[in-house]
Design a protein around this motif. Structure first.
Motif, PDB file in Angstrom:
ATOM      1  N   VAL A 120       0.883  -1.164   0.000  1.00 37.91           N
ATOM      2  CA  VAL A 120       0.000   0.000   0.000  1.00 37.91           C
ATOM      3  C   VAL A 120       0.921   1.214   0.000  1.00 37.91           C
ATOM      4  O   VAL A 120       1.573   1.505   1.003  1.00 37.91           O
ATOM      5  CB  VAL A 120      -0.916   0.019   1.236  1.00 37.91           C
ATOM      6  CG1 VAL A 120      -1.727   1.309   1.262  1.00 37.91           C
ATOM      7  CG2 VAL A 120      -1.845  -1.185   1.229  1.00 37.91           C
ATOM      8  N   GLY A 121       1.011   1.864  -1.142  1.00 38.37           N
ATOM      9  CA  GLY A 121       2.020   2.893  -1.303  1.00 38.37           C
ATOM     10  C   GLY A 121       3.388   2.246  -1.335  1.00 38.37           C
ATOM     11  O   GLY A 121       3.647   1.352  -2.135  1.00 38.37           O
ATOM     12  N   ASP A 122       4.252   2.657  -0.438  1.00 42.32           N
ATOM     13  CA  ASP A 122       5.596   2.075  -0.346  1.00 42.32           C
ATOM     14  C   ASP A 122       5.703   1.085   0.815  1.00 42.32           C
ATOM     15  O   ASP A 122       6.792   0.593   1.104  1.00 42.32           O
ATOM     16  CB  ASP A 122       6.641   3.181  -0.168  1.00 42.32           C
ATOM     17  CG  ASP A 122       6.738   4.085  -1.395  1.00 42.32           C
ATOM     18  OD1 ASP A 122       6.503   3.570  -2.509  1.00 42.32           O
ATOM     19  OD2 ASP A 122       7.027   5.285  -1.229  1.00 42.32           O
ATOM     20  N   THR A 123       4.575   0.790   1.463  1.00 45.32           N
ATOM     21  CA  THR A 123       4.587  -0.084   2.642  1.00 45.32           C
ATOM     22  C   THR A 123       4.152  -1.491   2.270  1.00 45.32           C
ATOM     23  O   THR A 123       3.088  -1.678   1.674  1.00 45.32           O
ATOM     24  CB  THR A 123       3.663   0.464   3.734  1.00 45.32           C
ATOM     25  OG1 THR A 123       4.052   1.796   4.067  1.00 45.32           O
ATOM     26  CG2 THR A 123       3.726  -0.415   4.980  1.00 45.32           C
ATOM     27  N   VAL A 124       4.975  -2.473   2.612  1.00 40.79           N
ATOM     28  CA  VAL A 124       4.617  -3.875   2.394  1.00 40.79           C
ATOM     29  C   VAL A 124       3.627  -4.301   3.474  1.00 40.79           C
ATOM     30  O   VAL A 124       3.914  -4.187   4.678  1.00 40.79           O
ATOM     31  CB  VAL A 124       5.860  -4.787   2.432  1.00 40.79           C
ATOM     32  CG1 VAL A 124       5.452  -6.242   2.301  1.00 40.79           C
ATOM     33  CG2 VAL A 124       6.835  -4.408   1.325  1.00 40.79           C
ATOM     34  N   VAL A 125       2.458  -4.778   3.074  1.00 43.21           N
ATOM     35  CA  VAL A 125       1.419  -5.170   4.035  1.00 43.21           C
ATOM     36  C   VAL A 125       1.169  -6.672   4.038  1.00 43.21           C
ATOM     37  O   VAL A 125       0.342  -7.159   4.800  1.00 43.21           O
ATOM     38  CB  VAL A 125       0.096  -4.420   3.747  1.00 43.21           C
ATOM     39  CG1 VAL A 125       0.271  -2.932   3.950  1.00 43.21           C
ATOM     40  CG2 VAL A 125      -0.406  -4.730   2.332  1.00 43.21           C
ATOM     41  N   GLY A 126       1.879  -7.406   3.186  1.00 41.66           N
ATOM     42  CA  GLY A 126       1.692  -8.854   3.173  1.00 41.66           C
ATOM     43  C   GLY A 126       2.167  -9.463   1.875  1.00 41.66           C
ATOM     44  O   GLY A 126       2.879  -8.832   1.092  1.00 41.66           O
ATOM     45  N   SER A 127       1.753 -10.691   1.671  1.00 40.29           N
ATOM     46  CA  SER A 127       2.091 -11.428   0.462  1.00 40.29           C
ATOM     47  C   SER A 127       0.832 -12.099  -0.075  1.00 40.29           C
ATOM     48  O   SER A 127      -0.025 -12.527   0.701  1.00 40.29           O
ATOM     49  CB  SER A 127       3.153 -12.495   0.755  1.00 40.29           C
ATOM     50  OG  SER A 127       3.268 -13.396  -0.343  1.00 40.29           O
TER      51      SER A 127
END
Length: 296
Positions: free
Chosen positions: A52-59
């Motif tokens: 989400v944007g530049d943030t990794v929130v999962g796979s």
């Protein structure tokens, strides 16, 4: 001659070791890495990460628990399949199944609730009741009590040649700790008792009771059983459809809008004939947040 031959053999072995080490330890990994950087493969090679944007929130390949800090399901999200990987579930470093089989039907009761160990049957029963209560459907299943544990009796008494107890002297609902009211009043003319935590009732004949619940339960199996890896990010379309009404109400949108998103994140059978259709819960919930933010 013998020393010379021994030296030649070991030099040949050393050369083979160096060549194979270079091929398998350097050239092959570099080749795999290079192929993985090809457009279209790079994302998958890096773990199919979701951002989400530049943030990794999962796979996309690893499920998540969409619950509150106290473990309760968040009403605005589709719930994932249960996980036995790690204490909180979905731990990639502890990927595993519960290793409980169909003969796991008797709980280990204890005065301290933290030490109670549920059997596979009671685990399924409790999950089914929880899902049924959350989604507004009947979560009752065969061999389950109304309070969500395995409907299992220990029938104690002399046995006949076939191991049956025709005239029991004591009958205990082994998964219902006192002071719970047993799910069955009497069995073969003997009053059914609740179980005392710590007592061993294995001397009796263990009898699961089918009950009157329909085998055609609205709560599907993937809602109450974990996958073998404990990391499955998918649920069945049937389980997703069961949750549509709750999601629509929580986000103040129509059920048709939710179903359209479910359909967009539903994958068919692999190669058209392998496995079953499945819904990626991680991607679906992320899409829900982007399109229809929750305003609770």
């Amino acid at each position: 001659m013998r020393i010379s031959s021994w030296i030649r053999q070991h030099l040949a072995a050393l050369r083979a070791l160096l060549v194979l080490s270079a091929i398998t330890g350097i050239l092959y990994p570099l080749a795999v890495f290079a192929v993985a950087q090809i457009p279209g493969l790079h994302d998958k090679a890096d773990g199919s990460l979701v951002k989400v944007g530049d943030t990794v929130v999962g796979s996309r390949l690893i499920g998540q628990s969409f619950t509150s800090a106290d473990g309760k399901a968040l009403v605005q999200y589709f719930q994932s399949r249960p996980s036995a990987a790690g204490s909180a579930g979905y731990d990639p470093t502890a990927t595993a199944a519960s290793n409980l089989g169909p003969e796991s039907i008797v709980d280990t009761l204890d005065a301290d609730p933290a030490n109670v160990k549920l059997s596979l049957l009671s685990t399924v029963c409790s999950r089914s009741k929880e899902v049924g209560d959350r989604e507004g459907v009947d979560g009752a299943r065969p061999f389950c009590t109304e309070d969500g544990v395995g409907a299992v009796l220990s029938v104690i008494g002399p046995r006949d040649a076939d191991g049956q107890v025709s005239h029991p002297t004591q009958v205990v609902s082994v998964n219902q700790a006192c002071p719970a009211v047993p799910f069955l009043g009497h069995y073969k003319g003997v009053q059914v008792q609740c179980a005392t935590p710590g007592e061993d009732y294995s001397m009796g004949r263990i009898v699961p009771i089918f009950g009157d619940a329909s085998v055609d339960t609205p709560v599907p199996s993937d809602a109450v059983t974990a996958s073998g890896s404990g990391l499955d990010p998918h649920i069945s379309p049937r389980y997703a459809d069961l949750q549509v009404a709750r999601i629509a109400k929580a986000r103040n949108i129509s059920e048709d809008q939710v179903r359209q998103l479910v359909a967009a994140h539903t994958d068919g059978r692999t190669l058209g004939f392998l496995g079953e259709p499945r819904v990626n819960v991680v991607e679906l919930n992320l899409d829900l947040d982007q399109r229809y933010p929750f305003r609770g």
